[in-house]
Design an enzyme around this catalytic site. Structure first.
Site, PDB file in Angstrom:
ATOM      1  N   ASP A  41      -6.453  -3.540  -7.315  1.00  0.00           N
ATOM      2  CA  ASP A  41      -7.195  -3.964  -6.248  1.00  0.00           C
ATOM      3  C   ASP A  41      -7.252  -5.677  -6.571  1.00  0.00           C
ATOM      4  O   ASP A  41      -7.528  -6.054  -7.662  1.00  0.00           O
ATOM      5  CB  ASP A  41      -8.321  -3.617  -5.881  1.00  0.00           C
ATOM      6  CG  ASP A  41      -9.007  -3.849  -4.671  1.00  0.00           C
ATOM      7  OD1 ASP A  41      -8.813  -3.262  -3.768  1.00  0.00           O
ATOM      8  OD2 ASP A  41      -9.736  -4.845  -4.625  1.00  0.00           O
ATOM      9  N   ARG A  87      -3.020   5.513   0.536  1.00  0.00           N
ATOM     10  CA  ARG A  87      -3.792   6.499   1.182  1.00  0.00           C
ATOM     11  C   ARG A  87      -2.976   7.546   2.182  1.00  0.00           C
ATOM     12  O   ARG A  87      -3.514   8.498   2.562  1.00  0.00           O
ATOM     13  CB  ARG A  87      -4.828   5.711   1.994  1.00  0.00           C
ATOM     14  CG  ARG A  87      -5.766   4.914   1.097  1.00  0.00           C
ATOM     15  CD  ARG A  87      -6.590   3.851   1.864  1.00  0.00           C
ATOM     16  NE  ARG A  87      -5.520   2.754   2.639  1.00  0.00           N
ATOM     17  CZ  ARG A  87      -6.153   1.839   3.480  1.00  0.00           C
ATOM     18  NH1 ARG A  87      -7.416   1.994   3.589  1.00  0.00           N
ATOM     19  NH2 ARG A  87      -5.315   1.168   3.902  1.00  0.00           N
ATOM     20  N   ARG A 106      -6.776  10.923  -6.974  1.00  0.00           N
ATOM     21  CA  ARG A 106      -8.050  10.054  -6.763  1.00  0.00           C
ATOM     22  C   ARG A 106      -9.211  10.680  -6.366  1.00  0.00           C
ATOM     23  O   ARG A 106     -10.389  10.169  -6.455  1.00  0.00           O
ATOM     24  CB  ARG A 106      -7.769   8.963  -5.646  1.00  0.00           C
ATOM     25  CG  ARG A 106      -7.103   7.626  -5.930  1.00  0.00           C
ATOM     26  CD  ARG A 106      -7.957   6.591  -6.440  1.00  0.00           C
ATOM     27  NE  ARG A 106      -9.147   6.678  -6.269  1.00  0.00           N
ATOM     28  CZ  ARG A 106      -9.609   5.883  -4.879  1.00  0.00           C
ATOM     29  NH1 ARG A 106      -8.605   5.147  -4.513  1.00  0.00           N
ATOM     30  NH2 ARG A 106     -10.841   5.586  -4.678  1.00  0.00           N
ATOM     31  N   ARG A 113       0.764  -1.260  -0.033  1.00  0.00           N
ATOM     32  CA  ARG A 113       0.067  -0.038  -0.081  1.00  0.00           C
ATOM     33  C   ARG A 113       1.049   1.182   0.171  1.00  0.00           C
ATOM     34  O   ARG A 113       0.449   2.211   0.383  1.00  0.00           O
ATOM     35  CB  ARG A 113      -0.939   0.071   1.043  1.00  0.00           C
ATOM     36  CG  ARG A 113      -1.996  -0.859   1.164  1.00  0.00           C
ATOM     37  CD  ARG A 113      -3.102  -0.558   2.149  1.00  0.00           C
ATOM     38  NE  ARG A 113      -4.044  -1.870   2.390  1.00  0.00           N
ATOM     39  CZ  ARG A 113      -3.960  -2.193   3.859  1.00  0.00           C
ATOM     40  NH1 ARG A 113      -3.650  -1.534   4.825  1.00  0.00           N
ATOM     41  NH2 ARG A 113      -4.799  -3.295   3.915  1.00  0.00           N
ATOM     42  N   TYR A 123     -14.285 -13.500  -0.132  1.00  0.00           N
ATOM     43  CA  TYR A 123     -14.981 -12.359  -0.540  1.00  0.00           C
ATOM     44  C   TYR A 123     -16.460 -12.715  -0.949  1.00  0.00           C
ATOM     45  O   TYR A 123     -17.366 -12.239  -1.039  1.00  0.00           O
ATOM     46  CB  TYR A 123     -14.214 -11.431  -1.506  1.00  0.00           C
ATOM     47  CG  TYR A 123     -13.421 -10.595  -0.536  1.00  0.00           C
ATOM     48  CD1 TYR A 123     -13.918  -9.346   0.275  1.00  0.00           C
ATOM     49  CD2 TYR A 123     -12.192 -10.378  -0.656  1.00  0.00           C
ATOM     50  CE1 TYR A 123     -13.007  -8.712   1.121  1.00  0.00           C
ATOM     51  CE2 TYR A 123     -11.281  -9.582   0.092  1.00  0.00           C
ATOM     52  CZ  TYR A 123     -11.640  -8.822   1.087  1.00  0.00           C
ATOM     53  OH  TYR A 123     -10.918  -7.963   2.081  1.00  0.00           O
TER      54      TYR A 123
END
Length: 355
Positions: free
Chosen positions: A87, A42, A51, A38, A162
């Site tokens: 992702d 973020r 973004r 990552r 998921y």
């Protein structure tokens, strides 16, 4: 002797002698290479700016945006490898699974897979389904020069969790119920996901990725016997499918201290270790013939420069006897991390390990 082949047509020679690829091959390095999970994310203000207003999945499908985001931490932190911005659910979206990444929640699947009939949702992935990936990687490798690009994908178990749960889960009760109660359906689901994942990694390698990482983020929810019986065969199938390219294959999961040996057995050249197990102990569990990646606790970065240096030194000391070591955090960069702390960390590892 390294198990990873010398440069092939799919492994750019510009990156072959990089510190990162040398460490993956367990060869002598000029310094311990560093990258972060990552890292293109973020915590960077420039990331948040580009973004802004763009949903996550859409941002993964715009080659120019993917290129910019992937390059940002290389420019800012001078890390030794870039990780392709994407992702783990991108290949599922690409084959038509009705899912979305909801802010603050994560991937949410409209029609969870609970029966054999539901497997029909999982068709084969073709390069045309993810043409934006090929385009972005070609742009990236042209920009990156000698800095390797790591391709990545979610491992079959994590994708299955998921798909069966319908979204993130703390207990995985539906996925485990299928694994225990209908092992044939579970095996067929994971096998199909292994084929999709392998196809997704092949696209990335053929476009120019120098290494690949398989994220089995949630495998730590499993007991070793269940992992060996119900998960390892599918992960091994993915690694086998890309073995011929000669690029290093990295395997990482969270809370997988009890599974490290098995994760190595699945076929990885490099085993990622979270912060719970010291690297010298991880090496004992994994056994010879593998490099290790890790494993500073991401929360240490909030403790101030002196504490970061102390804890980083502990990781480096623990890695001193390893055949190959890639420095990383024990999981992804947390969103509120000070980017300057990451830049200082890269500098410190490079200084301390310069040979």
């Amino acid at each position: 002797m390294s198990a990873i082949a010398s440069p092939s047509g799919h492994q750019p020679t510009a990156t072959y002698d990089s510190a990162f690829l040398k460490a993956c091959r367990r060869e002598p390095v000029p310094h311990t290479p560093v990258w972060f999970m990552r890292q293109a994310g973020r915590s960077l203000p420039e990331y948040l700016k580009v973004r802004e207003g763009i949903p996550m999945l859409e941002s993964c499908m715009r080659p120019e945006l993917v290129t910019e985001i992937t390059l940002q931490p290389v420019r800012r932190h001078h890390v030794d490898a870039a990780i392709y911005f994407s992702d783990i659910v991108v290949p599922l979206k690409a084959i038509g699974i009705d899912l979305d990444i909801k802010p603050g929640v994560g991937p949410v699947v409209e029609r969870p897979i609970r029966s054999r009939a539901d497997l029909a949702q999982l068709r084969d992935l073709t390069p045309e389904d993810v043409s934006y990936v090929t385009e972005a990687i070609k742009m990236l490798t042209a920009e990156l020069g000698g800095t390797p690009l790591i391709g990545f994908a979610g491992a079959p178990f994590t994708l299955a969790s998921y798909l069966v749960e319908g979204g993130p889960s703390r207990t995985y009760e539906n996925a485990k119920a299928m694994m225990y109660g209908d092992p044939e359906l579970w095996a067929d689901l994971l096998d199909r996901l292994a084929e999709i994942t392998a196809a997704f990694l092949r696209v990335q390698i053929e476009a120019g990725a120098s290494a690949v990482q398989l994220f089995d983020s949630w495998a730590g929810a499993l007991a070793p016997a269940d992992y060996r019986r119900s998960v390892l065969p599918a992960s091994a199938k993915v690694f086998d499918a890309v073995a011929g390219y000669g690029v290093p294959r990295i395997h990482f999961g969270v809370g997988t201290g009890e599974l490290l040996g098995l994760m190595g057995e699945a076929g990885a050249d490099v085993v990622g270790v979270d912060w719970r197990v010291p690297l010298d102990e991880a090496a004992r569990r994994v056994g010879p013939g593998k490099a290790l990646q890790g494993n500073l606790d991401p929360t240490v970065l909030f403790a101030g420069p002196e504490a970061v240096r102390t804890k980083t030194r502990e990781v480096l000391d623990s890695a001193a006897g390893l055949e190959g070591h890639v420095f990383n955090l024990g999981h992804g960069v947390l969103p509120s991390t000070d980017p300057d702390a990451l830049t200082r960390l890269v500098e410190y590892v490079h200084e301390q390990t310069a040979r």
